[in-house]
Motif scaffolding. Structure first.
Motif, PDB file in Angstrom:
ATOM      1  N   ALA A  33    -111.529  42.258  13.544  1.00 22.17           N
ATOM      2  CA  ALA A  33    -110.810  41.039  13.902  1.00 22.17           C
ATOM      3  C   ALA A  33    -110.193  40.515  12.615  1.00 22.17           C
ATOM      4  O   ALA A  33    -110.689  40.807  11.521  1.00 22.17           O
ATOM      5  N   ILE A  34    -109.097  39.767  12.737  1.00 23.05           N
ATOM      6  CA  ILE A  34    -108.485  39.184  11.551  1.00 23.05           C
ATOM      7  C   ILE A  34    -108.242  37.695  11.774  1.00 23.05           C
ATOM      8  O   ILE A  34    -108.193  37.216  12.912  1.00 23.05           O
ATOM      9  N   VAL A  35    -108.086  36.976  10.677  1.00 25.25           N
ATOM     10  CA  VAL A  35    -107.750  35.547  10.709  1.00 25.25           C
ATOM     11  C   VAL A  35    -106.437  35.351   9.967  1.00 25.25           C
ATOM     12  O   VAL A  35    -106.276  35.851   8.841  1.00 25.25           O
ATOM     13  N   LEU A  36    -105.507  34.648  10.596  1.00 29.16           N
ATOM     14  CA  LEU A  36    -104.240  34.296   9.965  1.00 29.16           C
ATOM     15  C   LEU A  36    -104.314  32.833   9.559  1.00 29.16           C
ATOM     16  O   LEU A  36    -104.503  31.952  10.405  1.00 29.16           O
ATOM     17  N   SER A  37    -104.180  32.561   8.260  1.00 31.56           N
ATOM     18  CA  SER A  37    -104.308  31.191   7.759  1.00 31.56           C
ATOM     19  C   SER A  37    -103.235  30.915   6.716  1.00 31.56           C
ATOM     20  O   SER A  37    -102.445  31.790   6.370  1.00 31.56           O
ATOM     21  N   ARG A  52    -109.044  25.756  20.270  1.00 33.18           N
ATOM     22  CA  ARG A  52    -110.199  24.990  19.799  1.00 33.18           C
ATOM     23  C   ARG A  52    -109.716  23.920  18.831  1.00 33.18           C
ATOM     24  O   ARG A  52    -108.913  24.206  17.937  1.00 33.18           O
ATOM     25  N   LEU A  53    -110.211  22.723  19.012  1.00 30.04           N
ATOM     26  CA  LEU A  53    -109.903  21.611  18.111  1.00 30.04           C
ATOM     27  C   LEU A  53    -111.155  21.295  17.306  1.00 30.04           C
ATOM     28  O   LEU A  53    -112.228  21.062  17.873  1.00 30.04           O
ATOM     29  N   VAL A  54    -111.012  21.276  15.980  1.00 33.37           N
ATOM     30  CA  VAL A  54    -112.165  21.090  15.098  1.00 33.37           C
ATOM     31  C   VAL A  54    -111.859  19.984  14.097  1.00 33.37           C
ATOM     32  O   VAL A  54    -110.705  19.583  13.931  1.00 33.37           O
ATOM     33  N   PRO A  55    -112.882  19.444  13.435  1.00 34.14           N
ATOM     34  CA  PRO A  55    -112.641  18.378  12.458  1.00 34.14           C
ATOM     35  C   PRO A  55    -111.715  18.825  11.329  1.00 34.14           C
ATOM     36  O   PRO A  55    -111.565  20.018  11.053  1.00 34.14           O
ATOM     37  N   GLU A  56    -111.101  17.855  10.686  1.00 35.02           N
ATOM     38  CA  GLU A  56    -110.187  18.141   9.583  1.00 35.02           C
ATOM     39  C   GLU A  56    -110.842  19.031   8.541  1.00 35.02           C
ATOM     40  O   GLU A  56    -111.973  18.781   8.106  1.00 35.02           O
ATOM     41  N   GLY A  57    -110.148  20.073   8.148  1.00 39.32           N
ATOM     42  CA  GLY A  57    -110.639  20.974   7.118  1.00 39.32           C
ATOM     43  C   GLY A  57    -111.540  22.087   7.616  1.00 39.32           C
ATOM     44  O   GLY A  57    -111.946  22.955   6.827  1.00 39.32           O
ATOM     45  N   ALA A  58    -111.847  22.088   8.922  1.00 35.32           N
ATOM     46  CA  ALA A  58    -112.773  23.097   9.451  1.00 35.32           C
ATOM     47  C   ALA A  58    -112.067  24.239  10.160  1.00 35.32           C
ATOM     48  O   ALA A  58    -112.723  25.097  10.758  1.00 35.32           O
ATOM     49  N   ASP A  59    -110.739  24.280  10.103  1.00 33.73           N
ATOM     50  CA  ASP A  59    -110.013  25.298  10.864  1.00 33.73           C
ATOM     51  C   ASP A  59    -110.322  26.719  10.382  1.00 33.73           C
ATOM     52  O   ASP A  59    -110.591  27.611  11.195  1.00 33.73           O
ATOM     53  N   LEU A  60    -110.302  26.929   9.073  1.00 30.17           N
ATOM     54  CA  LEU A  60    -110.499  28.278   8.565  1.00 30.17           C
ATOM     55  C   LEU A  60    -111.935  28.749   8.777  1.00 30.17           C
ATOM     56  O   LEU A  60    -112.170  29.874   9.235  1.00 30.17           O
ATOM     57  N   THR A  61    -112.899  27.890   8.472  1.00 32.53           N
ATOM     58  CA  THR A  61    -114.297  28.265   8.663  1.00 32.53           C
ATOM     59  C   THR A  61    -114.579  28.599  10.124  1.00 32.53           C
ATOM     60  O   THR A  61    -115.241  29.597  10.436  1.00 32.53           O
ATOM     61  N   THR A  62    -114.062  27.763  11.022  1.00 29.34           N
ATOM     62  CA  THR A  62    -114.280  28.002  12.447  1.00 29.34           C
ATOM     63  C   THR A  62    -113.608  29.288  12.892  1.00 29.34           C
ATOM     64  O   THR A  62    -114.176  30.070  13.668  1.00 29.34           O
ATOM     65  N   ALA A  63    -112.378  29.517  12.425  1.00 32.44           N
ATOM     66  CA  ALA A  63    -111.672  30.741  12.786  1.00 32.44           C
ATOM     67  C   ALA A  63    -112.411  31.979  12.276  1.00 32.44           C
ATOM     68  O   ALA A  63    -112.505  32.996  12.979  1.00 32.44           O
ATOM     69  N   LEU A  64    -112.953  31.905  11.059  1.00 35.51           N
ATOM     70  CA  LEU A  64    -113.721  33.025  10.517  1.00 35.51           C
ATOM     71  C   LEU A  64    -114.992  33.255  11.328  1.00 35.51           C
ATOM     72  O   LEU A  64    -115.368  34.408  11.600  1.00 35.51           O
ATOM     73  N   ASP A  65    -115.661  32.167  11.717  1.00 35.85           N
ATOM     74  CA  ASP A  65    -116.859  32.296  12.548  1.00 35.85           C
ATOM     75  C   ASP A  65    -116.512  32.933  13.895  1.00 35.85           C
ATOM     76  O   ASP A  65    -117.246  33.793  14.403  1.00 35.85           O
ATOM     77  N   LEU A  66    -115.396  32.492  14.485  1.00 40.03           N
ATOM     78  CA  LEU A  66    -114.977  33.034  15.769  1.00 40.03           C
ATOM     79  C   LEU A  66    -114.634  34.515  15.643  1.00 40.03           C
ATOM     80  O   LEU A  66    -115.020  35.338  16.491  1.00 40.03           O
ATOM     81  N   ALA A  67    -113.917  34.868  14.579  1.00 40.63           N
ATOM     82  CA  ALA A  67    -113.602  36.276  14.346  1.00 40.63           C
ATOM     83  C   ALA A  67    -114.880  37.091  14.145  1.00 40.63           C
ATOM     84  O   ALA A  67    -114.969  38.244  14.583  1.00 40.63           O
TER      85      ALA A  67
END
Length: 219
Positions: A14-18, A143-158
């Motif tokens: 899986a990959i994350v685009l950020s 998914r909507l997450v708190p400010e600054g948590a987008d990358l961490t959440t995306a990595l966890d999801l991946a």
């Protein structure tokens, strides 16, 4: 080597685009640059953009977009080209192209498939920008997450995706994608083919064996 070939050649599941930009995911094309282009320049740029969007859609593994700040025009279209979109509370998405006489070049087909005709038409035909809470409510992001948590959440999801059977994930993903353009009987046949490919694979044998033996599977 293109992005699709690079992923296919490597061990990624899986990959994350950020974005490294602190206040935006991507704001799309530079209109000041476009002001200097002639028709041939627009045509050449279009080919580049189509290849960029296609390289994400054609990845052999799922892609998760991590969005913060502005994701507008081609920026939001890059996110739409991914399988899932995680957005933090600062996210603002939109397809404003009609406001400058352009048709969205990567969103008129993907967005209706994500949210349906009415919501897609609202966004595309008005060119309006949508803040994170409304974007989540309308399904413009997943998914909507708190400010600054987008990358961490995306990595966890991946990571959750990558922990599963590669064969099962790939075939389930293909069944979802191909089934969208089919009627129900054809879609059920697509699903059956995906099921059969997975269930008669070594991954199924390992997955069931690992479950019975109370251990993590080794794919």
């Amino acid at each position: 080597m293109g992005a699709t070939a690079e992923v296919a050649a490597g061990p990624a599941r899986a990959i994350v685009l950020s974005s490294a930009a602190p206040d935006s995911f991507c704001v799309g094309a530079d209109l000041k640059e476009r002001h200097t282009l002639d028709d041939a320049g627009f045509d050449a740029q279009r080919l580049v953009f189509r290849r960029a969007f296609a390289s994400l859609r054609d990845l052999p593994v799922p892609a998760v977009a991590a969005v913060h700040g502005y994701a507008l025009g081609g920026g939001y279209e890059l996110a739409l080209s991914c399988d899932l979109i995680v957005a933090d509370e600062t996210a603002v998405v939109g397809l404003p192209e009609v406001r400058v006489g352009i048709v969205p070049g990567g969103g008129t087909q993907l967005l209706p498939r994500r949210v349906g005709y009415g919501i897609a038409a609202d966004l595309i035909l008005t060119g309006r920008q949508v803040k994170a809470d409304e974007a989540a409510r309308l399904g413009l992001v997943d998914r909507l997450v708190p400010e600054g948590a987008d990358l961490t959440t995306a990595l966890d999801l991946a990571g959750l995706i990558a922990a599963n059977s590669p064969i099962a994930v790939a075939n389930a993903r293909n069944a979802i994608r191909h089934g969208l353009g089919a009627d129900l009987p054809a879609g059920l046949d697509i699903e059956d083919a995906a099921w059969r490919t997975a269930v008669f694979s070594d991954d199924r044998r390992e997955g069931v064996r690992a479950f019975v033996e109370h251990r993590p599977p080794t794919w």
